[in-house]
Design an enzyme around this catalytic site. Structure first.
Site, mmCIF file in Angstrom:
data_model
loop_
_atom_site.group_PDB
_atom_site.id
_atom_site.type_symbol
_atom_site.label_atom_id
_atom_site.label_comp_id
_atom_site.label_asym_id
_atom_site.label_seq_id
_atom_site.Cartn_x
_atom_site.Cartn_y
_atom_site.Cartn_z
ATOM 1 N N CYS A 58 35.239 41.757 26.608
ATOM 2 C CA CYS A 58 34.660 40.655 25.838
ATOM 3 C C CYS A 58 33.621 39.964 26.731
ATOM 4 O O CYS A 58 33.950 39.495 27.818
ATOM 5 C CB CYS A 58 35.777 39.687 25.442
ATOM 6 S SG CYS A 58 35.176 38.095 24.848
ATOM 7 N N LYS A 92 40.074 0.106 42.482
ATOM 8 C CA LYS A 92 41.286 -0.113 41.688
ATOM 9 C C LYS A 92 41.702 1.235 41.113
ATOM 10 O O LYS A 92 41.005 1.802 40.273
ATOM 11 C CB LYS A 92 41.020 -1.121 40.573
ATOM 12 C CG LYS A 92 42.269 -1.450 39.776
ATOM 13 C CD LYS A 92 42.039 -2.624 38.835
ATOM 14 C CE LYS A 92 43.327 -3.133 38.231
ATOM 15 N NZ LYS A 92 44.034 -2.139 37.429
ATOM 16 N N LEU A 116 46.947 -8.258 37.921
ATOM 17 C CA LEU A 116 45.741 -8.899 38.442
ATOM 18 C C LEU A 116 44.937 -9.493 37.301
ATOM 19 O O LEU A 116 44.895 -8.933 36.208
ATOM 20 C CB LEU A 116 44.862 -7.866 39.152
ATOM 21 C CG LEU A 116 45.384 -7.269 40.451
ATOM 22 C CD1 LEU A 116 44.552 -6.057 40.843
ATOM 23 C CD2 LEU A 116 45.345 -8.308 41.561
ATOM 24 N N CYS A 144 32.994 38.750 20.962
ATOM 25 C CA CYS A 144 33.067 40.211 20.850
ATOM 26 C C CYS A 144 33.547 40.691 19.483
ATOM 27 O O CYS A 144 33.708 41.891 19.269
ATOM 28 C CB CYS A 144 33.954 40.786 21.951
ATOM 29 S SG CYS A 144 35.686 40.394 21.736
ATOM 30 N N GLU A 189 38.300 -3.105 47.567
ATOM 31 C CA GLU A 189 38.759 -1.711 47.519
ATOM 32 C C GLU A 189 38.765 -1.209 46.079
ATOM 33 O O GLU A 189 38.695 -2.009 45.142
ATOM 34 C CB GLU A 189 40.164 -1.606 48.115
ATOM 35 C CG GLU A 189 41.201 -2.403 47.350
ATOM 36 C CD GLU A 189 42.545 -2.419 48.040
ATOM 37 O OE1 GLU A 189 42.691 -3.181 49.001
ATOM 38 O OE2 GLU A 189 43.432 -1.665 47.605
ATOM 39 N N CYS A 245 36.872 36.886 17.448
ATOM 40 C CA CYS A 245 36.298 36.295 18.656
ATOM 41 C C CYS A 245 34.786 36.096 18.451
ATOM 42 O O CYS A 245 34.085 37.030 18.055
ATOM 43 C CB CYS A 245 36.545 37.219 19.843
ATOM 44 S SG CYS A 245 35.703 36.679 21.331
ATOM 45 N N LYS A 266 36.495 -5.003 36.628
ATOM 46 C CA LYS A 266 36.677 -3.758 35.876
ATOM 47 C C LYS A 266 35.353 -3.108 35.475
ATOM 48 O O LYS A 266 34.380 -3.803 35.191
ATOM 49 C CB LYS A 266 37.488 -4.039 34.591
ATOM 50 C CG LYS A 266 38.871 -4.602 34.848
ATOM 51 C CD LYS A 266 39.851 -3.565 35.325
ATOM 52 C CE LYS A 266 40.537 -2.842 34.192
ATOM 53 N NZ LYS A 266 41.504 -3.639 33.450
ATOM 54 N N ASP A 275 49.628 27.821 55.997
ATOM 55 C CA ASP A 275 50.775 27.607 55.116
ATOM 56 C C ASP A 275 51.930 28.531 55.496
ATOM 57 O O ASP A 275 53.090 28.155 55.436
ATOM 58 C CB ASP A 275 50.383 27.862 53.654
ATOM 59 C CG ASP A 275 49.434 26.789 53.158
ATOM 60 O OD1 ASP A 275 49.047 25.930 53.968
ATOM 61 O OD2 ASP A 275 49.068 26.819 51.969
ATOM 62 N N TYR A 284 53.729 27.178 58.406
ATOM 63 C CA TYR A 284 54.520 26.022 57.967
ATOM 64 C C TYR A 284 55.811 26.503 57.297
ATOM 65 O O TYR A 284 56.899 25.997 57.578
ATOM 66 C CB TYR A 284 53.686 25.181 56.995
ATOM 67 C CG TYR A 284 54.397 23.979 56.443
ATOM 68 C CD1 TYR A 284 54.346 22.764 57.104
ATOM 69 C CD2 TYR A 284 55.121 24.062 55.259
ATOM 70 C CE1 TYR A 284 55.000 21.649 56.597
ATOM 71 C CE2 TYR A 284 55.781 22.961 54.747
ATOM 72 C CZ TYR A 284 55.717 21.753 55.419
ATOM 73 O OH TYR A 284 56.378 20.667 54.908
ATOM 74 N N ASP A 316 43.535 4.060 39.034
ATOM 75 C CA ASP A 316 44.058 4.077 37.676
ATOM 76 C C ASP A 316 45.339 4.892 37.619
ATOM 77 O O ASP A 316 45.363 6.018 37.154
ATOM 78 C CB ASP A 316 42.990 4.654 36.736
ATOM 79 C CG ASP A 316 43.286 4.295 35.296
ATOM 80 O OD1 ASP A 316 44.232 3.522 35.058
ATOM 81 O OD2 ASP A 316 42.570 4.792 34.412
ATOM 82 N N TYR A 362 48.632 5.886 47.181
ATOM 83 C CA TYR A 362 47.938 5.024 48.136
ATOM 84 C C TYR A 362 48.730 3.739 48.263
ATOM 85 O O TYR A 362 49.036 3.085 47.253
ATOM 86 C CB TYR A 362 46.525 4.675 47.659
ATOM 87 C CG TYR A 362 45.492 5.724 47.983
ATOM 88 C CD1 TYR A 362 45.469 6.348 49.230
ATOM 89 C CD2 TYR A 362 44.529 6.078 47.042
ATOM 90 C CE1 TYR A 362 44.511 7.307 49.529
ATOM 91 C CE2 TYR A 362 43.567 7.040 47.337
ATOM 92 C CZ TYR A 362 43.568 7.649 48.582
ATOM 93 O OH TYR A 362 42.637 8.594 48.872
ATOM 94 N N CYS A 386 41.736 35.972 22.397
ATOM 95 C CA CYS A 386 41.063 37.254 22.278
ATOM 96 C C CYS A 386 41.636 38.125 23.385
ATOM 97 O O CYS A 386 41.593 37.755 24.555
ATOM 98 C CB CYS A 386 39.557 37.077 22.477
ATOM 99 S SG CYS A 386 38.704 38.640 22.783
HETATM 100 S S1 IVH Z 1 46.888 -5.096 44.547
HETATM 101 C C1 IVH Z 1 49.547 -8.816 43.245
HETATM 102 N N1 IVH Z 1 45.266 -3.139 44.773
HETATM 103 O O1 IVH Z 1 46.505 -2.895 39.335
HETATM 104 C C2 IVH Z 1 49.147 -7.514 42.704
HETATM 105 N N2 IVH Z 1 46.542 -3.291 42.779
HETATM 106 O O2 IVH Z 1 46.366 -4.984 37.356
HETATM 107 C C3 IVH Z 1 48.641 -6.718 43.837
HETATM 108 N N3 IVH Z 1 46.136 -1.482 41.211
HETATM 109 O O3 IVH Z 1 49.948 -3.349 38.985
HETATM 110 C C4 IVH Z 1 48.069 -5.489 43.383
HETATM 111 N N4 IVH Z 1 44.678 -0.407 42.426
HETATM 112 O O4 IVH Z 1 49.121 -1.054 39.709
HETATM 113 C C5 IVH Z 1 46.167 -3.730 43.989
HETATM 114 N N5 IVH Z 1 43.786 -1.406 45.124
HETATM 115 C C6 IVH Z 1 44.686 -2.007 44.365
HETATM 116 C C7 IVH Z 1 45.059 -1.497 43.115
HETATM 117 C C8 IVH Z 1 45.975 -2.177 42.343
HETATM 118 C C9 IVH Z 1 45.344 -0.411 41.295
HETATM 119 C C10 IVH Z 1 46.978 -1.787 40.038
HETATM 120 C C11 IVH Z 1 48.410 -2.096 40.337
HETATM 121 C C12 IVH Z 1 48.720 -3.379 39.654
HETATM 122 C C13 IVH Z 1 47.599 -3.473 38.681
HETATM 123 C C14 IVH Z 1 47.308 -4.909 38.378
#
Ligand code: IVH
Length: 672
Positions: A434, A118, A86, A413, A116, A410, A316, A36, A39, A120, A226, A428
């Site tokens: 403590c 999903k 989706l 202690c 892949e 506390c 899901k 670092d 850098y 959150d 991603y 505390c």
């Molecule tokens: S593909 C046509 N891939 O899920 C839509 N979406 O429920 C293409 N999301 O708004 C989305 N991981 O925010 C895709 N690996 C993934 C995802 C992903 C999370 C979210 C995305 C989208 C929401 C739809």
């Protein structure tokens, strides 16, 4: 002059390339090739050249990630093609129906999918025009989102320039912005300390961060990204979804390493089970998996229904919330003495894990949610890690339910608890005296990012404390094999291993050592900044709060915490004992200061013609000067730019010298 300009130009191009490459190694590949500190030196060199030759500052320069001025509001962005959602599947039958529809429509027997996780987080779209990042927007309602370019640019893994797209016109990269679980926990800890909003989960924290008007706030809260699609890619000739990912990687954009091609419903379900098993150990939250028809041609043939593509579906995971009852509430003592109320719950399975305790954060949260002992509540596993009580089901409150009163002593202690001014957290203040804090402090000291003593888990620390073999950090270094072999759980070999692990932890880095001390508000990043800035424990110990505030990202609160820590003689005593145990680290080179401006106080006001405020501040500090936030008689110079405010008036009334940017650069010996 022309010659030095040309040299500088070449070097700026070279530095940009080198810095971008190291960014990629660090943030995308997670495999840094330089330290670092190295850098930082490259980055500083670039900043200095850009100050000296402002015309060399490119909008795609790595220095342009955190813009200086906060936005006043969010601009709306209309998406060229809608950002879709989706369809959801929960059961095998849902997948069978989805797969059958596709087979029928395309008149094929078997479909290849790219599967892949999903993520959150939140969907964003990033516009590149001829390879330069020009705009980034949230999904919003799918048609109109918000301009969050300033915050997206702070995400170091997202390139500001993609040279492969130089002559390709407008392209959008779409993907998910999220916060990692560990970053989320650290952020909430900080928020609780500062009496700021607690985020319910990493997704909310990411959303709150993207919605910051000030990019400096976003920059201090690590977001990740991603990429999962390229829109308007007609001339890139992509044939399959997995080729699209290869291309995204060539563009040096981060993509998930868990994407995989699978066939048919059985393939989908195998993948789902595989990812579900990995889920708790992933560093980020996922709420399911996504299957996408791999052939882009097929995707186009299938098209969309209402707001979702017919070629993709989300599978899901079951809900992460469950109902339980609060049997009791008591408090836990944290490493820095913070007292956290914890709900003891009737055991309940949440997202596959049995939950018996949930954090209630602090007294204010307890009151805000109006939680009583005996209440029926919804429990959620926030960030897959720490379960928390989401809300009370008021209709089910039993007559005998009673509010919880925070203790005044506390539990460990018995020392009287205090609430410091402006804080939400009860504390505390007994420190290492403590027992609870002593144990937590020791666990932090030996942890992986601190002194990294392998094999010293909670149970062994408990045992060593109970046996009276250790009281403080330095006692660890005095442990003898003979003392260990007699203890439960220890044999010859394990005692040898622990002694060896303790011995090898003595060779460390200054940053780790500072982090290991467990100073309040000093996390890993701050410890690194302190190490690089001060270069030695001695200079750090003797630094005043003013000097501490000169460190990048250290504000008054953190400076006071650090100062308080070193004011305690027992802490200094312990540090000396540790140093006496031969703990050592490689020397750090601290930039030699031009002492000419030592002690000279500047105040910046208004916007300067070329220098960003951060850059001006850094240059002044590098020359030994100080930058203060308010004008007083002690101020030596007020540097005024356009739209200077009341500070300029104060300066005039106090007779403080007012200068402009050119004059500042002259004082700093930086004029061109
Ligand atoms: S593909 C046509 N891939 O899920 C839509 N979406 O429920 C293409 N999301 O708004 C989305 N991981 O925010 C895709 N690996 C993934 C995802 C992903 C999370 C979210 C995305 C989208 C929401 C739809």
């Amino acid at each position: 002059m022309a010659n030095s300009f040309n040299n500088a130009k070449e070097r700026v191009i070279e530095l940009t390339k080198i810095i971008n490459e190291h960014n990629y190694q660090y943030y995308v590949l997670d495999d840094p090739k330089i330290t670092d500190a190295e850098y930082d030196i490259l980055f500083k060199e670039l900043l200095n050249l850009e100050v000296e030759f402002p015309e060399l500052k490119d909008k795609d320069s790595p220095s342009q990630r955190v813009g200086g001025v906060p936005n006043a509001s969010f601009q709306q962005v209309t998406h060229k093609t809608p950002m879709l959602s989706l369809g959801n599947a929960f059961y095998r039958e849902d997948l069978e129906a989805f797969n059958k529809r596709i087979c029928d429509e395309l008149d094929i027997k078997q479909v290849e999918y790219l599967a892949e996780p999903k993520f959150d987080g939140l969907a964003v779209t990033i516009h590149y025009v001829d390879g330069s990042l020009s705009l980034a927007a949230t999904r919003g309602d799918g048609n109109v989102g918000e301009d969050v370019t300033h915050n997206i640019k702070t995400i170091n893994s997202i390139p500001l320039k993609i040279s492969e797209l130089n002559s390709k016109g407008a392209i959008e990269i779409r993907g998910e912005v999220f916060m990692q679980k560990d970053d989320f926990l650290a952020l909430n800890e900080k928020q609780a300390e500062m009496n700021e909003k607690i985020f319910a989960n990493p997704r909310n924290a990411a959303a709150g961060t993207l919605r910051q008007l000030d990019p400096a706030v976003a920059a201090a809260r690590p977001l990740r990204f991603y990429a999962y699609s390229i829109a308007f890619e007609d001339n890139l000739r992509i044939k399959t979804q997995d080729q699209m990912y290869d291309l995204l990687n060539q563009f040096k954009l981060p993509t998930t390493s868990y994407a995989k091609t699978v066939f048919g419903v059985d393939g989908m379900i195998d993948f789902y089970n595989e990812i579900n098993a990995l889920r708790v150990n992933l560093p980020f939250d996922i709420d399911g998996v996504v299957y996408k028809v791999n052939q882009i041609k097929y995707q186009n043939d299938l098209g969309f229904v209402s707001r979702a593509p017919r070629w993709a579906i989300a599978h899901k995971f079951p809900a992460e919330e469950a109902e339980s009852e609060i049997i009791d509430i008591n408090v836990q003592v944290g490493r820095t003495g913070s007292i956290t109320p914890v709900a003891r719950l009737k055991p309940v399975v949440v997202g596959g894990v049995t939950v018996m305790n949930a954090t209630l954060h602090n007294e204010d949260e307890l009151k805000r949610k109006d939680i009583h002992i005996g209440d029926h509540v919804f429990v959620r596993r926030a960030g897959d890690v720490v379960p928390e009580v989401v809300r009370v089901i008021k209709e089910k409150r039993p007559d005998e339910a009673k509010p919880y009163v925070m203790p005044d002593k506390c539990p460990s202690c018995q020392q009287k608890l205090v609430k410091e001014e402006g804080e939400a957290v009860l504390r505390c203040l007994n420190g290492i005296l403590c027992p609870a804090q002593r144990k937590q402090g020791l666990m932090h000291f030996v942890s992986r990012k601190a002194m990294d003593i392998d094999g010293l888990g909670e149970k062994i620390i408990d045992q060593l404390l109970d046996e009276g073999l250790i009281r403080s950090f330095s006692d660890l270094y005095k442990l003898k094999k003979e003392q260990l072999v007699n203890l439960d759980r220890f044999a010859e070999k394990s005692a040898d291993n622990l002694i060896l692990a303790i011995e090898s932890s003595k060779k460390t880095t200054l940053a780790r050592f500072i982090y290991a001390l467990g100073i309040r508000n000093v996390g890993e990043a701050t410890a690194l900044d302190l190490a690089n800035h001060f270069g030695s424990v001695e200079s750090l110990i003797s630094a005043s709060t003013n000097l501490l505030e000169e460190v990048h990202d250290i504000g008054p609160t953190v400076a006071v915490s650090i100062n308080n820590y070193f004011m305690r003689p027992s802490n200094i005593d312990e540090i000396n004992k540790l140093l006496g145990c031969n703990i050592s680290w490689p020397a750090i080179e601290v930039n030699a200061k031009n002492k000419e401006l030592d002690g000279v106080i500047f105040v910046l006001t208004g916007s300067l013609p070329t220098l960003k405020r951060d850059v001006a501040k850094q240059l002044i500090m590098e020359s030994g000067g100080k930058v203060s936030g308010s004008v007083s008689k002690r101020t030596n110079y007020v540097v005024a730019g356009e739209d200077a405010g009341s500070k300029l008036d104060t300066a005039k009334s106090l007779g403080v010298k007012v200068i402009d940017e050119a004059e500042l650069l002259r004082i700093l010996n930086k004029e061109s």
